[in-house]
Scaffold this active site. Sequence first.
Site, PDB file in Angstrom:
ATOM      1  N   ASN A   1      18.979 -57.635  55.763  1.00  0.00           N
ATOM      2  CA  ASN A   1      18.228 -58.462  56.706  1.00  0.00           C
ATOM      3  C   ASN A   1      19.164 -58.914  57.822  1.00  0.00           C
ATOM      4  O   ASN A   1      20.271 -59.384  57.562  1.00  0.00           O
ATOM      5  CB  ASN A   1      17.666 -59.692  55.995  1.00  0.00           C
ATOM      6  CG  ASN A   1      16.616 -59.327  54.949  1.00  0.00           C
ATOM      7  OD1 ASN A   1      15.771 -58.468  55.198  1.00  0.00           O
ATOM      8  ND2 ASN A   1      16.678 -59.938  53.786  1.00  0.00           N
TER       9      ASN A   1
ATOM     10  N   HIS B   1      21.177 -55.928  49.745  1.00  0.00           N
ATOM     11  CA  HIS B   1      20.388 -56.229  48.537  1.00  0.00           C
ATOM     12  C   HIS B   1      20.132 -54.913  47.807  1.00  0.00           C
ATOM     13  O   HIS B   1      19.661 -53.947  48.422  1.00  0.00           O
ATOM     14  CB  HIS B   1      19.011 -56.799  48.906  1.00  0.00           C
ATOM     15  CG  HIS B   1      19.017 -58.146  49.555  1.00  0.00           C
ATOM     16  ND1 HIS B   1      18.690 -59.306  48.874  1.00  0.00           N
ATOM     17  CD2 HIS B   1      19.281 -58.526  50.831  1.00  0.00           C
ATOM     18  CE1 HIS B   1      18.747 -60.329  49.712  1.00  0.00           C
ATOM     19  NE2 HIS B   1      19.090 -59.893  50.907  1.00  0.00           N
TER      20      HIS B   1
ATOM     21  N   HIS C   1      25.241 -58.702  53.750  1.00  0.00           N
ATOM     22  CA  HIS C   1      25.032 -58.341  52.345  1.00  0.00           C
ATOM     23  C   HIS C   1      23.952 -57.284  52.231  1.00  0.00           C
ATOM     24  O   HIS C   1      22.966 -57.281  52.968  1.00  0.00           O
ATOM     25  CB  HIS C   1      24.684 -59.563  51.485  1.00  0.00           C
ATOM     26  CG  HIS C   1      23.573 -60.402  52.033  1.00  0.00           C
ATOM     27  ND1 HIS C   1      23.763 -61.300  53.061  1.00  0.00           N
ATOM     28  CD2 HIS C   1      22.260 -60.479  51.709  1.00  0.00           C
ATOM     29  CE1 HIS C   1      22.621 -61.889  53.346  1.00  0.00           C
ATOM     30  NE2 HIS C   1      21.674 -61.414  52.548  1.00  0.00           N
TER      31      HIS C   1
ATOM     32  N   ARG D   1      24.950 -61.063  41.125  1.00  0.00           N
ATOM     33  CA  ARG D   1      23.495 -61.166  40.984  1.00  0.00           C
ATOM     34  C   ARG D   1      22.932 -62.235  41.916  1.00  0.00           C
ATOM     35  O   ARG D   1      23.514 -63.310  42.051  1.00  0.00           O
ATOM     36  CB  ARG D   1      23.115 -61.464  39.529  1.00  0.00           C
ATOM     37  CG  ARG D   1      23.490 -60.334  38.614  1.00  0.00           C
ATOM     38  CD  ARG D   1      22.790 -60.382  37.259  1.00  0.00           C
ATOM     39  NE  ARG D   1      23.444 -59.422  36.388  1.00  0.00           N
ATOM     40  CZ  ARG D   1      23.239 -58.108  36.418  1.00  0.00           C
ATOM     41  NH1 ARG D   1      22.344 -57.599  37.266  1.00  0.00           N
ATOM     42  NH2 ARG D   1      23.902 -57.300  35.621  1.00  0.00           N
ATOM     43  N   ASP D   2      21.792 -61.930  42.524  1.00  0.00           N
ATOM     44  CA  ASP D   2      21.115 -62.896  43.382  1.00  0.00           C
ATOM     45  C   ASP D   2      20.666 -64.081  42.520  1.00  0.00           C
ATOM     46  O   ASP D   2      20.160 -63.907  41.410  1.00  0.00           O
ATOM     47  CB  ASP D   2      19.911 -62.243  44.073  1.00  0.00           C
ATOM     48  CG  ASP D   2      19.431 -63.053  45.253  1.00  0.00           C
ATOM     49  OD1 ASP D   2      19.601 -62.591  46.402  1.00  0.00           O
ATOM     50  OD2 ASP D   2      18.878 -64.160  45.043  1.00  0.00           O
ATOM     51  N   ILE D   3      20.826 -65.290  43.056  1.00  0.00           N
ATOM     52  CA  ILE D   3      20.465 -66.503  42.321  1.00  0.00           C
ATOM     53  C   ILE D   3      18.947 -66.629  42.143  1.00  0.00           C
ATOM     54  O   ILE D   3      18.481 -67.307  41.232  1.00  0.00           O
ATOM     55  CB  ILE D   3      21.063 -67.741  43.051  1.00  0.00           C
ATOM     56  CG1 ILE D   3      21.232 -68.911  42.092  1.00  0.00           C
ATOM     57  CG2 ILE D   3      20.256 -68.120  44.273  1.00  0.00           C
ATOM     58  CD1 ILE D   3      22.067 -70.051  42.658  1.00  0.00           C
TER      59      ILE D   3
HETATM   60  P1  5GP Z   1      18.991 -62.960  53.059  1.00  0.00           P
HETATM   61  O1  5GP Z   1      17.618 -63.492  53.284  1.00  0.00           O
HETATM   62  O2  5GP Z   1      20.035 -63.728  53.875  1.00  0.00           O
HETATM   63  O3  5GP Z   1      19.071 -61.482  53.228  1.00  0.00           O
HETATM   64  O4  5GP Z   1      19.282 -63.205  51.520  1.00  0.00           O
HETATM   65  C1  5GP Z   1      20.129 -64.175  51.008  1.00  0.00           C
HETATM   66  C2  5GP Z   1      20.050 -64.068  49.508  1.00  0.00           C
HETATM   67  O5  5GP Z   1      21.083 -64.855  48.944  1.00  0.00           O
HETATM   68  C3  5GP Z   1      18.720 -64.577  48.913  1.00  0.00           C
HETATM   69  O6  5GP Z   1      18.112 -63.523  48.184  1.00  0.00           O
HETATM   70  C4  5GP Z   1      19.160 -65.744  48.030  1.00  0.00           C
HETATM   71  O7  5GP Z   1      18.407 -65.837  46.832  1.00  0.00           O
HETATM   72  C5  5GP Z   1      20.618 -65.446  47.766  1.00  0.00           C
HETATM   73  N1  5GP Z   1      21.437 -66.622  47.533  1.00  0.00           N
HETATM   74  C6  5GP Z   1      21.424 -67.776  48.262  1.00  0.00           C
HETATM   75  N2  5GP Z   1      22.321 -68.649  47.781  1.00  0.00           N
HETATM   76  C7  5GP Z   1      22.922 -68.026  46.720  1.00  0.00           C
HETATM   77  C8  5GP Z   1      23.953 -68.447  45.817  1.00  0.00           C
HETATM   78  O8  5GP Z   1      24.505 -69.552  45.887  1.00  0.00           O
HETATM   79  N3  5GP Z   1      24.304 -67.557  44.847  1.00  0.00           N
HETATM   80  C9  5GP Z   1      23.715 -66.320  44.738  1.00  0.00           C
HETATM   81  N4  5GP Z   1      24.140 -65.547  43.739  1.00  0.00           N
HETATM   82  N5  5GP Z   1      22.753 -65.908  45.587  1.00  0.00           N
HETATM   83  C10 5GP Z   1      22.356 -66.751  46.562  1.00  0.00           C
END
Ligand code: 5GP
Length: 115
Positions: free
Chosen positions: A88, A103, A101, A30-32
């Site tokens: 992204n 989403h 990753h 799960r996203d944080i």
């Molecule tokens: P991006 O913008 O790189 O596509 O998304 C990165 C995602 O990783 C963001 O939605 C952010 O909330 C999530 N994220 C960042 N740090 C952590 C973490 O330590 N744990 C989890 N579960 N998600 C994270």
Amino acid sequence: MSSECLFCKIIAGELPSETVYKDEQVTAFRDINPVAPTHVLIVPNKHIASTNELSEEDEQVVGHLFTTARKIAEQEGVAESGYRLIINTGPDAGQVIFHLHLHLLGGHRMRHPMG
Ligand code: 5GP
Ligand code: ZN
């Protein structure tokens, strides 16, 4: 594994996360900072920084990211209501974590059109 990568540490179990699925190729957690009722990140266990670093040898694992997304959508109960899959890449897309990753967002009507 990249020693500086947050998601590599999550995959290795060195940092906590709410894991929803794991096998030998991918991990989903799960996203944080969720932006929808269901917000799961599906990542290859192999460190790949972004789609810019993909090579032909990654085609199988990339396909597996998508079939895993389908299973998680069913598991989370959003397969019928609908969901959005987002990757992204780079600054204009707002990529923050440089470990590829997918989403998976679902559970409410998406408020924003694409782009
Ligand atoms: P991006 O913008 O790189 O596509 O998304 C990165 C995602 O990783 C963001 O939605 C952010 O909330 C999530 N994220 C960042 N740090 C952590 C973490 O330590 N744990 C989890 N579960 N998600 C994270
Ligand atoms: Zn990594």
